[in-house]
Design an enzyme around this catalytic site. Structure first.
Site, PDB file in Angstrom:
ATOM      1  N   SER A  12       0.860  -1.190  -0.025  1.00 33.58           N
ATOM      2  CA  SER A  12       0.161   0.018  -0.033  1.00 33.58           C
ATOM      3  C   SER A  12       0.965   1.288   0.120  1.00 33.58           C
ATOM      4  CB  SER A  12      -0.807   0.078   1.193  1.00 33.58           C
ATOM      5  OG  SER A  12      -1.527   1.258   1.473  1.00 33.58           O
TER       6      SER A  12
ATOM      7  N   TYR B  21      -2.758  -1.195  10.460  1.00 31.26           N
ATOM      8  CA  TYR B  21      -2.670  -1.420   8.933  1.00 31.26           C
ATOM      9  C   TYR B  21      -1.083  -0.844   8.735  1.00 31.26           C
ATOM     10  CZ  TYR B  21      -3.840  -1.064   3.917  1.00 31.26           C
ATOM     11  OH  TYR B  21      -3.595  -1.153   2.734  1.00 31.26           O
TER      12      TYR B  21
END
Length: 270
Positions: A147, A160
């Protein structure tokens, strides 16, 4: 795929390939001529739909359920898929999750579920694939879908962010250690992509205005898949330990916080 520097991939495994980015990657690899193993966590029908697309392209496929929070059982799933396919030349770790919980409200169970899904389970799966590649003796490609938050944090994403930072670091170490076996390891770091994970299922990303992203829109899952296909191919033979942002330029916004800007005034000097 054309052979360069002695590597000709024939088989791939893509985790979390029942929808979104994972499905796009699996189908793109099949279109490039590979047989592709598929995993699903909760959407079995989605996995079947991906398999149908692959078969329609004339390629073989196999399907297994995978829960990457089951650390002990994850390696066995990858080994089973490799057996089904007759090997694994390319492994794409795409399975992942988010939680959206602020740091002060983050409980240990949520923290561990996110870390197990995105990092610990990924480690086990990539290690299982790498061991198969080493035994086969003809190189390989390992690609982790991380990401933009592999390198930049976001409010409400403590677990995350930690998991994606860790995954990116793991891939870099893998690149160093696996190079002598002819195995490359790279990350692909998507920004906002129009997928079920971002609540944009079946939407045309070109019709969505994102003022804070230089290209002005979210990405399409197939745009991520195109980069993965390159990294899986013989053409990427001298690329390892890299993180490839597929984000429409979002990371270049830096302190301007590209994904949160709601107007286009930043594009002007006055």
């Amino acid at each position: 795929m054309e052979d360069t520097v002695g590597f000709t991939p024939a088989t791939a495994i893509v985790t979390g390939s029942d929808s979104g980015i994972g499905r796009a990657i699996a189908v793109a690899l099949a279109r490039a001529g590979l047989d592709v193993g598929i995993t699903w966590h909760s959407d079995q029908q989605g996995a079947q739909d991906t398999a149908e697309e692959i078969r329609a392209l004339g390629r073989g496929t196999a399907i297994r359920q995978l829960d990457t929070t089951d650390i002990a059982g994850s390696a066995a799933v990858i080994d089973a898929l490799a057996d089904d396919l007759g090997g694994v030349d390319v492994f794409v770790n795409n399975a992942g999750t988010g939680d959206g919980v602020m740091f002060l409200d983050l409980d240990v169970d949520t923290w561990m579920r996110t870390l197990n899904t995105n990092l610990n389970g990924a480690f086990v799966c990539m290690q299982a694939a790498a061991r198969r590649m080493v035994l086969a003796g003809h190189g390989g490609r390992i690609i982790a879908v991380t990401s933009v938050h592999e390198s930049q944090p976001r409010v409400g994403a403590a677990a995350y962010d930690a998991s994606k930072h860790g995954l990116g670091g793991l891939v870099k170490t893998m690149a160093l250690e696996l190079a002598r076996f002819g195995i490359t390891a790279n990350s692909v770091a998507p920004g906002e992509i129009a997928t079920p994970m971002t609540g944009q299922t079946d939407q045309d990303p070109t019709a969505t205005d994102r003022p804070g992203i230089p290209l002005g829109r979210p990405g399409d899952a197939r745009e991520v898949a195109a980069v993965v296909v390159f990294l899986a191919s013989p053409a990427s033979s001298y690329v390892t330990g890299a993180s490839w942002a597929v984000d429409g330029g979002m990371l270049q916004m830096g302190p301007q916080a590209g994904s949160h800007i709601t107007a286009h005034e930043w594009r002007e000097t006055n």
